[in-house]
Design a protein around this motif. Structure first.
Motif, PDB file in Angstrom:
ATOM      1  N   ARG A 115     -46.706   2.299 118.197  1.00 17.94           N
ATOM      2  CA  ARG A 115     -47.254   2.398 119.537  1.00 17.94           C
ATOM      3  C   ARG A 115     -47.534   3.861 119.858  1.00 17.94           C
ATOM      4  O   ARG A 115     -46.812   4.751 119.409  1.00 17.94           O
ATOM      5  CB  ARG A 115     -46.259   1.809 120.541  1.00 17.94           C
ATOM      6  CG  ARG A 115     -46.826   1.670 121.940  1.00 17.94           C
ATOM      7  CD  ARG A 115     -48.033   0.746 121.969  1.00 17.94           C
ATOM      8  NE  ARG A 115     -48.657   0.717 123.284  1.00 17.94           N
ATOM      9  CZ  ARG A 115     -49.855   0.220 123.534  1.00 17.94           C
ATOM     10  NH1 ARG A 115     -50.575  -0.276 122.551  1.00 17.94           N
ATOM     11  NH2 ARG A 115     -50.339   0.216 124.750  1.00 17.94           N
ATOM     12  N   ASN A 116     -48.605   4.116 120.610  1.00 19.98           N
ATOM     13  CA  ASN A 116     -49.031   5.466 120.945  1.00 19.98           C
ATOM     14  C   ASN A 116     -49.712   6.172 119.783  1.00 19.98           C
ATOM     15  O   ASN A 116     -49.745   7.403 119.735  1.00 19.98           O
ATOM     16  CB  ASN A 116     -47.865   6.317 121.463  1.00 19.98           C
ATOM     17  CG  ASN A 116     -47.295   5.770 122.760  1.00 19.98           C
ATOM     18  OD1 ASN A 116     -48.034   5.259 123.593  1.00 19.98           O
ATOM     19  ND2 ASN A 116     -45.986   5.867 122.913  1.00 19.98           N
ATOM     20  N   ALA A 117     -50.260   5.422 118.849  1.00 19.36           N
ATOM     21  CA  ALA A 117     -51.017   6.042 117.769  1.00 19.36           C
ATOM     22  C   ALA A 117     -52.317   6.625 118.317  1.00 19.36           C
ATOM     23  O   ALA A 117     -52.843   6.182 119.333  1.00 19.36           O
ATOM     24  CB  ALA A 117     -51.331   5.015 116.685  1.00 19.36           C
ATOM     25  N   SER A 118     -52.815   7.646 117.628  1.00 18.96           N
ATOM     26  CA  SER A 118     -54.067   8.290 118.013  1.00 18.96           C
ATOM     27  C   SER A 118     -55.139   7.973 116.989  1.00 18.96           C
ATOM     28  O   SER A 118     -54.906   8.044 115.786  1.00 18.96           O
ATOM     29  CB  SER A 118     -53.884   9.806 118.104  1.00 18.96           C
ATOM     30  OG  SER A 118     -52.977  10.153 119.119  1.00 18.96           O
ATOM     31  N   LEU A 119     -56.320   7.633 117.467  1.00 18.95           N
ATOM     32  CA  LEU A 119     -57.462   7.340 116.615  1.00 18.95           C
ATOM     33  C   LEU A 119     -58.389   8.557 116.608  1.00 18.95           C
ATOM     34  O   LEU A 119     -58.760   9.055 117.672  1.00 18.95           O
ATOM     35  CB  LEU A 119     -58.201   6.117 117.153  1.00 18.95           C
ATOM     36  CG  LEU A 119     -59.481   5.687 116.433  1.00 18.95           C
ATOM     37  CD1 LEU A 119     -59.168   5.189 115.022  1.00 18.95           C
ATOM     38  CD2 LEU A 119     -60.199   4.599 117.239  1.00 18.95           C
ATOM     39  N   THR A 124     -53.594   4.238 121.531  1.00 14.84           N
ATOM     40  CA  THR A 124     -53.651   4.478 122.973  1.00 14.84           C
ATOM     41  C   THR A 124     -54.556   5.657 123.328  1.00 14.84           C
ATOM     42  O   THR A 124     -54.962   5.785 124.488  1.00 14.84           O
ATOM     43  CB  THR A 124     -52.246   4.749 123.545  1.00 14.84           C
ATOM     44  OG1 THR A 124     -51.663   5.856 122.853  1.00 14.84           O
ATOM     45  CG2 THR A 124     -51.360   3.518 123.370  1.00 14.84           C
ATOM     46  N   THR A 125     -54.855   6.524 122.354  1.00 14.48           N
ATOM     47  CA  THR A 125     -55.722   7.678 122.586  1.00 14.48           C
ATOM     48  C   THR A 125     -56.694   7.807 121.438  1.00 14.48           C
ATOM     49  O   THR A 125     -56.317   7.609 120.276  1.00 14.48           O
ATOM     50  CB  THR A 125     -54.904   8.981 122.706  1.00 14.48           C
ATOM     51  OG1 THR A 125     -53.890   8.824 123.704  1.00 14.48           O
ATOM     52  CG2 THR A 125     -55.800  10.164 123.074  1.00 14.48           C
ATOM     53  N   ALA A 126     -57.944   8.115 121.742  1.00 13.21           N
ATOM     54  CA  ALA A 126     -58.945   8.305 120.698  1.00 13.21           C
ATOM     55  C   ALA A 126     -59.674   9.625 120.913  1.00 13.21           C
ATOM     56  O   ALA A 126     -59.957  10.020 122.050  1.00 13.21           O
ATOM     57  CB  ALA A 126     -59.953   7.151 120.694  1.00 13.21           C
ATOM     58  N   TYR A 127     -59.970  10.297 119.807  1.00 13.30           N
ATOM     59  CA  TYR A 127     -60.725  11.557 119.823  1.00 13.30           C
ATOM     60  C   TYR A 127     -62.056  11.281 119.133  1.00 13.30           C
ATOM     61  O   TYR A 127     -62.095  11.004 117.931  1.00 13.30           O
ATOM     62  CB  TYR A 127     -59.945  12.661 119.102  1.00 13.30           C
ATOM     63  CG  TYR A 127     -58.625  12.981 119.772  1.00 13.30           C
ATOM     64  CD1 TYR A 127     -58.525  14.022 120.680  1.00 13.30           C
ATOM     65  CD2 TYR A 127     -57.487  12.204 119.517  1.00 13.30           C
ATOM     66  CE1 TYR A 127     -57.318  14.308 121.324  1.00 13.30           C
ATOM     67  CE2 TYR A 127     -56.286  12.477 120.150  1.00 13.30           C
ATOM     68  CZ  TYR A 127     -56.207  13.531 121.042  1.00 13.30           C
ATOM     69  OH  TYR A 127     -55.015  13.791 121.683  1.00 13.30           O
ATOM     70  N   PHE A 128     -63.132  11.355 119.895  1.00 17.40           N
ATOM     71  CA  PHE A 128     -64.437  10.956 119.378  1.00 17.40           C
ATOM     72  C   PHE A 128     -65.166  12.177 118.823  1.00 17.40           C
ATOM     73  O   PHE A 128     -65.931  12.848 119.521  1.00 17.40           O
ATOM     74  CB  PHE A 128     -65.269  10.299 120.481  1.00 17.40           C
ATOM     75  CG  PHE A 128     -66.391   9.465 119.946  1.00 17.40           C
ATOM     76  CD1 PHE A 128     -66.231   8.101 119.777  1.00 17.40           C
ATOM     77  CD2 PHE A 128     -67.593  10.040 119.583  1.00 17.40           C
ATOM     78  CE1 PHE A 128     -67.260   7.325 119.261  1.00 17.40           C
ATOM     79  CE2 PHE A 128     -68.627   9.280 119.072  1.00 17.40           C
ATOM     80  CZ  PHE A 128     -68.463   7.918 118.904  1.00 17.40           C
ATOM     81  N   CYS A 129     -64.919  12.481 117.557  1.00 15.65           N
ATOM     82  CA  CYS A 129     -65.440  13.702 116.924  1.00 15.65           C
ATOM     83  C   CYS A 129     -66.641  13.438 116.028  1.00 15.65           C
ATOM     84  O   CYS A 129     -66.986  14.272 115.178  1.00 15.65           O
ATOM     85  CB  CYS A 129     -64.331  14.379 116.124  1.00 15.65           C
ATOM     86  SG  CYS A 129     -62.890  14.826 117.121  1.00 15.65           S
ATOM     87  N   ALA A 130     -67.287  12.298 116.184  1.00 16.50           N
ATOM     88  CA  ALA A 130     -68.459  11.955 115.376  1.00 16.50           C
ATOM     89  C   ALA A 130     -69.722  12.174 116.196  1.00 16.50           C
ATOM     90  O   ALA A 130     -69.803  11.742 117.343  1.00 16.50           O
ATOM     91  CB  ALA A 130     -68.377  10.498 114.921  1.00 16.50           C
TER      92      ALA A 130
END
Length: 291
Positions: free
Chosen positions: A4-8, A61-67
């Motif tokens: 839980r609380n993994a970052s994508l 729960t959190t995603a960083y959209f670096c594409a």
């Protein structure tokens, strides 16, 4: 399995995506990576062929959209493909993430402004003059409409020792070849580590809205190349500045200023905007040491 609380991290093999993944792991986060190319341990995803049935991993729960398609030339010459990647499919994917309860960090750019004034406020109206800037501005508009589920982080030019133009200069100078940087084109160099710190802080704190990261000032490409020549111990006569207007290429727009107001980033995570010259001297010293 993820916790839980993994970052994508979407676009995890790009320069910023890779650095974000590394920082998150150092901080103890479980990281799920998504990349364009099939890679062991990563999820495969292609913005050019968005799967309508795609859903985010359940524990993220959190995603960083670096594409993104970041090349200004590619955005201009292959508009339809770049628009699909940078606007249509990006907004669709982020909307799905937000609908699934995931907070999304979206890197943007100072090019959503025309560069007519320095240290632009987060509240200033967008006024892009390039195709890439217009794409990012449109994406921002759609994403900010999603409310508290998205944090937009505008970055000036992110710099590091492997930045292609720095590598090109260094290679030419060390081989005795003169270089011709632009004397009348400026940038605000933001070290990669600083960019990552702000992006991760926005993600960890769920700081929705707009945050900006920038150096304190601009520097010309010619001055930057002079600094590199000095670091390498090479005669500055090898640096022969030219005007961008003298070069046989077309630029959609050359901004007079590229800096952004960074007050929110300073408050959010103690970000200290560097002076352009100091940031480059440190990077050039590192690049010389690893040769």
């Amino acid at each position: 399995m993820t916790s839980r609380n993994a970052s994508l991290v979407i676009g995890a093999h790009g320069v910023i995506g890779r650095a974000v993944s590394e920082r998150l792991r150092i901080l103890g986060h479980q990281v799920v990576e998504m990349t364009r190319r099939p890679t062991a341990g990563s999820l495969t995803f292609d913005l050019d062929a968005l799967a309508t049935s795609w859903a985010p991993p359940m524990d993220v729960t959190t995603a960083y959209f670096c594409a993104a398609v970041t090349s200004q030339a590619a955005c201009h010459s292959a508009f339809a493909q770049a628009y699909a990647a940078n606007v249509t499919n990006t907004v669709l994917l982020i909307r799905r993430l937000v609908d699934a309860g995931v907070f999304v960090v979206f890197p943007s750019t100072n090019l959503v402004f025309d560069g007519s004034t320095p240290r632009v406020s987060v509240k200033a109206a967008r006024c892009p003059r390039t195709t890439y800037g217009r794409m990012k501005a449109e994406a921002e508009t759609h994403l900010l409409a999603l409310g508290e589920g998205v944090g937009v982080v505008r970055l000036t030019k992110v710099v590091h020792e492997h930045l292609p133009i720095f590598v090109e200069w260094r290679t030419s100078l060390t081989q005795g070849v003169s270089v011709h940087p632009f004397r009348d084109m400026v940038f605000s160099p933001l070290p990669l580590g600083d960019a990552v710190s702000v992006l991760v802080a926005v993600g960890e704190k769920g700081a929705h809205g707009i945050t900006q990261a920038s150096a304190q000032d601009d520097i010309s490409y010619a001055h930057a190349c002079d600094l590199l020549a000095r670091q390498l111990g090479i005669a500055e006569s090898r640096v022969q500045p030219v005007s961008w207007q003298e070069v046989d290429r077309r630029f959609e727009h050359v901004p007079e200023h590229t800096t952004l107001d960074t007050a929110r980033a300073e408050e959010l995570c103690g970000f200290a905007p560097p002076m352009a010259r100091a940031a480059l001297v440190e990077i050039f010293a590192s690049s010389t040491a690893i040769q």
